[in-house]
Scaffold this motif. Structure first.
Motif, PDB file in Angstrom:
ATOM      1  N   TRP A 163     -12.117  12.024  -0.928  1.00 57.17           N
ATOM      2  CA  TRP A 163     -11.239  12.595   0.097  1.00 57.17           C
ATOM      3  C   TRP A 163      -9.934  12.920  -0.603  1.00 57.17           C
ATOM      4  O   TRP A 163      -9.307  12.042  -1.200  1.00 57.17           O
ATOM      5  CB  TRP A 163     -11.021  11.602   1.250  1.00 57.17           C
ATOM      6  N   TRP A 164      -9.525  14.183  -0.550  1.00 61.50           N
ATOM      7  CA  TRP A 164      -8.432  14.659  -1.399  1.00 61.50           C
ATOM      8  C   TRP A 164      -7.114  14.720  -0.645  1.00 61.50           C
ATOM      9  O   TRP A 164      -7.045  15.239   0.474  1.00 61.50           O
ATOM     10  CB  TRP A 164      -8.762  16.052  -1.949  1.00 61.50           C
ATOM     11  N   LEU A 165      -6.099  14.198  -1.278  1.00 61.02           N
ATOM     12  CA  LEU A 165      -4.742  14.385  -0.786  1.00 61.02           C
ATOM     13  C   LEU A 165      -4.315  15.828  -1.068  1.00 61.02           C
ATOM     14  O   LEU A 165      -4.945  16.517  -1.885  1.00 61.02           O
ATOM     15  CB  LEU A 165      -3.791  13.417  -1.499  1.00 61.02           C
ATOM     16  N   PRO A 166      -3.257  16.323  -0.433  1.00 60.07           N
ATOM     17  CA  PRO A 166      -2.789  17.681  -0.732  1.00 60.07           C
ATOM     18  C   PRO A 166      -2.508  17.859  -2.223  1.00 60.07           C
ATOM     19  O   PRO A 166      -2.079  16.913  -2.907  1.00 60.07           O
ATOM     20  CB  PRO A 166      -1.497  17.783   0.084  1.00 60.07           C
TER      21      PRO A 166
ATOM     22  N   LEU B 125       0.844  -1.194   0.000  1.00 68.38           N
ATOM     23  CA  LEU B 125       0.000   0.000   0.000  1.00 68.38           C
ATOM     24  C   LEU B 125       0.878   1.242   0.000  1.00 68.38           C
ATOM     25  O   LEU B 125       1.952   1.250   0.609  1.00 68.38           O
ATOM     26  CB  LEU B 125      -0.885   0.030   1.244  1.00 68.38           C
ATOM     27  N   PRO B 126       0.429   2.324  -0.651  1.00 65.65           N
ATOM     28  CA  PRO B 126       1.190   3.574  -0.612  1.00 65.65           C
ATOM     29  C   PRO B 126       1.082   4.223   0.763  1.00 65.65           C
ATOM     30  O   PRO B 126       0.115   4.008   1.504  1.00 65.65           O
ATOM     31  CB  PRO B 126       0.515   4.431  -1.683  1.00 65.65           C
ATOM     32  N   GLY B 127       2.068   5.033   1.102  1.00 64.98           N
ATOM     33  CA  GLY B 127       2.113   5.639   2.425  1.00 64.98           C
ATOM     34  C   GLY B 127       0.931   6.529   2.744  1.00 64.98           C
ATOM     35  O   GLY B 127       0.537   6.656   3.910  1.00 64.98           O
TER      36      GLY B 127
ATOM     37  N   GLY C 224      -7.854  10.433   8.504  1.00 66.33           N
ATOM     38  CA  GLY C 224      -8.556  11.662   8.125  1.00 66.33           C
ATOM     39  C   GLY C 224      -7.747  12.911   8.352  1.00 66.33           C
ATOM     40  O   GLY C 224      -8.305  13.990   8.563  1.00 66.33           O
ATOM     41  N   ARG C 225      -6.424  12.787   8.326  1.00 68.56           N
ATOM     42  CA  ARG C 225      -5.563  13.969   8.462  1.00 68.56           C
ATOM     43  C   ARG C 225      -4.318  13.769   7.623  1.00 68.56           C
ATOM     44  O   ARG C 225      -3.854  12.644   7.425  1.00 68.56           O
ATOM     45  CB  ARG C 225      -5.182  14.209   9.926  1.00 68.56           C
ATOM     46  N   HIS C 226      -3.777  14.853   7.109  1.00 63.99           N
ATOM     47  CA  HIS C 226      -2.565  14.778   6.315  1.00 63.99           C
ATOM     48  C   HIS C 226      -1.332  14.779   7.225  1.00 63.99           C
ATOM     49  O   HIS C 226      -1.374  15.266   8.344  1.00 63.99           O
ATOM     50  CB  HIS C 226      -2.504  15.957   5.339  1.00 63.99           C
ATOM     51  N   GLY C 227      -0.247  14.209   6.712  1.00 64.03           N
ATOM     52  CA  GLY C 227       1.000  14.209   7.469  1.00 64.03           C
ATOM     53  C   GLY C 227       0.993  13.249   8.643  1.00 64.03           C
ATOM     54  O   GLY C 227       1.486  13.590   9.730  1.00 64.03           O
ATOM     55  N   ALA C 228       0.434  12.043   8.451  1.00 66.96           N
ATOM     56  CA  ALA C 228       0.367  11.066   9.545  1.00 66.96           C
ATOM     57  C   ALA C 228       1.610  10.176   9.563  1.00 66.96           C
ATOM     58  O   ALA C 228       1.533   9.002   9.934  1.00 66.96           O
ATOM     59  CB  ALA C 228      -0.896  10.218   9.410  1.00 66.96           C
ATOM     60  N   ASP C 229       2.761  10.731   9.185  1.00 72.14           N
ATOM     61  CA  ASP C 229       3.989   9.933   9.158  1.00 72.14           C
ATOM     62  C   ASP C 229       4.359   9.415  10.544  1.00 72.14           C
ATOM     63  O   ASP C 229       4.996   8.364  10.666  1.00 72.14           O
ATOM     64  CB  ASP C 229       5.153  10.769   8.611  1.00 72.14           C
ATOM     65  N   ASP C 230       3.973  10.158  11.598  1.00 69.08           N
ATOM     66  CA  ASP C 230       4.303   9.703  12.950  1.00 69.08           C
ATOM     67  C   ASP C 230       3.652   8.361  13.260  1.00 69.08           C
ATOM     68  O   ASP C 230       4.249   7.495  13.911  1.00 69.08           O
ATOM     69  CB  ASP C 230       3.868  10.754  13.979  1.00 69.08           C
ATOM     70  N   VAL C 231       2.433   8.174  12.763  1.00 65.60           N
ATOM     71  CA  VAL C 231       1.724   6.907  12.990  1.00 65.60           C
ATOM     72  C   VAL C 231       2.355   5.791  12.167  1.00 65.60           C
ATOM     73  O   VAL C 231       2.559   4.674  12.658  1.00 65.60           O
ATOM     74  CB  VAL C 231       0.230   7.064  12.650  1.00 65.60           C
TER      75      VAL C 231
END
Length: 907
Positions: free
Chosen positions: A594-597, A501-503, A511-518
């Protein structure tokens, strides 16, 4: 209130009085539920405990026994699906109370915990292997608690209380020299030297009489200390605490070589960290390596099970093992004393199952000692550590482990089933070991039977459990250690299939952008694997199979799944809009997006074909997920958005599967528009694969539905489909009628792309029927309109037909260039066929033969028998003109057979 007691014979008490539990099987059922109190226990597991050979009525009997227990005890036993559960408060079951008190570690709690024992757990019931997981560790836990209490008593100078405890333990364990040694020291400390020496005489007599051996060096040293009057606190122990090595250890040659080559008191590594996912064999490798290094550490080997223990408690345990009785009060003091002792007596230390680096640091000795740490995380913040990360075993290694457990002959008799079993285990050593143990315990089972039980992914984790071995325990432990968002993400990722799966999927889940921490938290916990980077520069992740199966046991987060599918839909529609051809696309207006940046979307879809190639399998899985989760409009909306790509790349199998799945979902949802859209898409695939009757029926159904719904454009696309079916059947008049009707409909809604397609289609039919003047007129209009629209793909389609009217080399060559640049193999094969036909007619037989052979192969691969028949016919005529009669006959016969099959199916 009813209380339950398993630390001794099974008892239930109400208001302090025993309650009678009638019948052996109800008692065994109650015992099994109590050992997993407050957790679901599978009915199959309970049946295995109650019956050696279960009757057909086993599950019905189980329900009866559960009902009788409810009546007799008022016990909170309930059924959930195919599982049972008993609810008890922590103070209503002596086992839970014991574990809670032991965890406190203070002397008063330890004394209270030990007082709960009335004998061997469940002493009045026959032992069962499936109880071993819960019961087997308890005597050792009790013994460790008793020894900790004894150490505390001796530290306080309460030698009399220590003697009382130790006499009981020595009676239970008559050959444990360490306990007898402690008893001698306690007696010596209370001034009873003669009794201490008498203890030595007694244990020596027992060892010689029963086992034929003399006391070991350590016990003899205790005797000497008592004789010399040495105070107990000055006794020096040599700990040899390594657990037994596994006799059937398999694989890990490179990792073991790293440990043993670099280990040793003066070797290059002072700390080695073995990390890996649950069940990967971290502890087994650590123990194997430690045994290989033991000779390099003659002054001792320490082993500490870290779990979630406090470092201060672990240091106290280590210091007691090193013979220190006066344990300092603070963590820093204990750590300093620990380092001081090991500075003088370098040892090998194994710290098993460390939670994090903070837990490990106080237990790191100075120079001279070596430490092997196992942890689910990589602990890269431990300075200078040798990092060894474990992946699953290789398939041959996993099969070898299974063979060693069940026997090579049995494995080889059912080789395919054995391979399937280790694959279902994800090649994880613990899972393979459990599978082998279950098969070894049931010699009458075939491997194929167990293989079938593992096929159901929602039940697989439950099958991988026997005795004290349970895949779920390690996964549960890792799961409980996750932050809340990471745990929620894991639930949802488990439902998205086993492909990479893509990141960005994690962003959509939360439901939030920038969830790299998770994402990082899941990767660090070895619950999510980074498997590489795709050509678009996206990191790709995959859940290990057993982690995914474990996640499936949790309830679905429908909102998170909907956002993931909505992101696929939005991104697919954007990528589709950038493809060279998007004719006849249908969209689901009601489907969520649901749109990505924006910058992410631009980067991903800049090369739409590359994006589709990277996400092809994920898109198909997303349609399945949407359909199975009751999101009918999302399912068909995504399937429809994929059509231009599937058409361009001729992925007819994916096309049929996604549309078939989405069609069923639309019908369940009562979505008549979605049903019509999927019928129209399936009809197009049938047309491409020459199933004309099936195609016509579905085009007609789609047209009626769109007409009733009032969607003129969608109806026109279905009418065009009917025209194409008629044309391929040679029914030119009917085809022209359909296409003229569609042209009017496209004109009424201002669909210029539809008009361009329809003018080309009319020109194509005129060409087939021999009306070359009309063909040139309609095709000329289609070409001009395609160029005005910038529709290069439509220009290529029209050029194929214009090449049959004039300037064949220029038009066919142009068409071939267009389709090859767009990656459209199907239309490219038709252009190739047309160009080769012109070359053959011009006597240029070499290039003509090569082009026809290539087109024949492509048509065959794509299942286009009409195109294949035409290429075979042209090849036959080419070889006949070249005097190769036998070869010509083969190709011509192929063409006859193919056309015959088409004629039969067209009826």
């Amino acid at each position: 209130m009813v209380s339950f007691h398993v630390l001794g014979p099974l008892e239930a008490r109400a208001e302090g009085r025993p309650v009678r539990i009638s019948g052996r099987k109800p008692r065994k059922l109650l015992a099994t539920l109590l050992l997993d109190a407050n957790h679901l226990v599978g009915a199959d597991h309970l049946v295995d405990v109650l019956w050696e050979r279960p009757p057909r009525s086993a599950h019905a009997n189980l329900r009866t026994y559960a009902s009788s227990l409810r009546s007799e005890l008022g016990a909170r036993i309930r059924a959930e699906g195919s599982c049972y559960l008993i609810e008890v408060a922590p103070d209503e079951l002596d086992l839970l109370t014991f574990e809670r008190l032991v965890a406190r570690r203070d002397p008063e709690s330890l004394a209270e915990a030990l007082a709960l024992w009335r004998g061997a757990p469940l002493a009045d019931l026959p032992d069962h292997p499936l109880w071993t997981r819960r019961l087997a560790p308890l005597p050792e836990v009790r013994l460790a608690a008793a020894r900790e209490l004894i150490a505390a008593r001796m530290e306080r100078g309460e030698y009399g209380e220590a003697v009382t405890l130790l006499r009981g333990l020595c009676a239970e364990h008559p050959f444990r020299e360490d306990l007898w040694g402690q008893l001698m020291l306690a007696l010596h400390g209370s001034g009873r030297q003669a009794e201490a020496l008498a203890c030595y005489t007694e244990i020596r007599r027992q060892l010689v009489a029963e086992l034929g051996v003399e006391p070991g060096a350590e016990l003899r040293e205790v005797q000497a200390a008592v004789l010399a009057g040495t105070p107990p606190s000055q006794r020096v122990w040599t700990p040899r605490q390594l657990p037994p090595d596994l006799p059937d250890f398999v694989g890990r040659r490179q990792e073991l070589a790293l440990l043993t080559r670099q280990g040793g008191g003066g070797g290059p590594f002072s700390v080695a960290v073995i990390s890996g996912p649950p069940g990967s064999g971290k502890s087994a490798l650590a123990v194997r390596g430690a045994h290989a290094l033991a000779d390099a550490f003659p002054l001792g080997q320490l082993y500490l099970c870290m779990a979630a223990a406090d470092p201060a408690d672990l240091l106290a345990q280590a210091l007691r093992a090193l013979g220190v009785s006066a344990i300092p009060a603070t963590l820093s003091e204990r750590s300093a004393l620990y380092r001081s002792v090991l500075a003088e007596r370098p040892m090998l230390v194994v710290l098993d199952d460390a939670a994090d680096a903070a837990q490990v640091r106080p237990l790191l000795p100075g120079a001279g000692s070596s430490v092997i740490v196992t942890s689910r995380t990589k602990l890269t913040s431990v300075p200078g550590a040798l990092q060894i990360h474990l992946e699953p075993l290789s398939p041959p290694e996993a099969e070898e482990l299974l063979e060693r457990i069940i026997g090579a002959d049995r494995a080889w008799r059912e080789r395919e089933a054995a391979t399937a079993i280790v694959r279902a285990c994800g090649f994880v050593p613990l899972a393979v070991r459990i599978a082998g143990a279950r098969l070894a315990a049931r010699p009458g089972w075939s491997l194929a039977l167990f293989q079938n039980r593992l096929k159901d992914e929602s039940r697989r984790i439950g099958e991988l459990r026997i005795g004290d071995l349970d895949v779920r325990l390690g996964l549960d432990h890792s799961y409980r250690g996750l932050p809340a968002e990471a745990a929620r993400t894991l639930h949802t990722l488990g439902r998205l299939g086993g492909d990479s799966l893509p990141g960005w999927v994690v962003d959509a889940v939360l439901g939030r952008h920038g969830a790299d921490d998770v994402t990082d938290a899941l990767v660090d916990a070895d619950l999510l694997r980074l498997v590489g980077t795709d050509p678009l520069g996206q990191p790709r992740y995959r859940l290990p199979d057993l982690v995914r199966c474990h996640a499936l046991e949790q309830g679905p987060d429908l909102a998170a799944l909907a956002r993931v599918v909505a992101t696929w839909t939005a991104t697919t529609e954007l990528a589709t809009a950038r493809l060279p051809t998007t004719v006849f696309t249908l969209s689901a207006a009601a489907a969520e997006r649901w749109w990505l940046p924006r910058e992410t979307l631009e980067r991903l879809t800049a090369d739409p074909l590359a994006w589709f190639e990277a996400e092809h399998e994920g898109l198909e899985e997303a349609v399945r997920v949407a359909a199975s989760s009751g999101m009918g409009v999302q399912a068909w909306g995504l399937a429809a958005a994929m059509v231009p790509y599937l058409d361009l790349r001729c992925h007819f199998g994916t096309w049929r599967r996604t549309h078939g799945t989405a069609l069923a979902a639309a019908r369940v949802a009562g979505d008549s528009y979605g049903e019509a859209a999927m019928l129209r898409g399936l009809a197009q695939v049938c047309l491409y694969q020459d199933r004309y009757a099936e195609s016509e029926e579905m085009f007609a159904r789609a047209r009626r539905a769109f007409h009733e719904l009032g969607d003129i454009r969608a109806e026109a696309t279905s009418v065009c489909g009917l025209g194409a079916v008629a044309q391929f059947r040679g029914e030119h008049r009917a085809a022209l009628a359909h296409f003229h009707r569609a042209l009017v409909m496209f004109g009424s809604v201002g669909d210029l792309s539809g008009e361009a397609y329809t003018r080309q289609a009319i020109g194509r039919v005129c060409l087939k029927s021999g009306d070359l003047v009309q063909a040139a007129q309609w095709l000329g209009q289609a070409l001009r309109l395609a160029r005005e629209l910038g529709d290069v793909h439509r220009e290529g389609c029209v050029s194929i037909h214009l090449g049959k009217l004039r300037e064949p080399e220029r038009f066919h060559g142009r068409a071939l260039d267009i389709f090859e640049s767009l990656g459209d193999r199907h239309c490219g094969a038709y252009a190739m066929q047309s160009l080769a036909g012109f070359q053959a007619a011009s006597g240029d037989l070499g290039p003509a033969s090569a082009g026809l052979e290539r087109s024949l192969l492509i048509f065959r691969q794509l299942g286009d028998r009409s195109g294949e028949a035409s290429s075979a016919q042209l090849l036959g005529e080419l070889h006949r003109s070249a005097g190769r009669a036998e070869l010509a006959r083969d190709y011509l016969d192929q063409a006859v057979v193919l056309r015959g099959s088409l004629a039969a199916e067209a009826v």
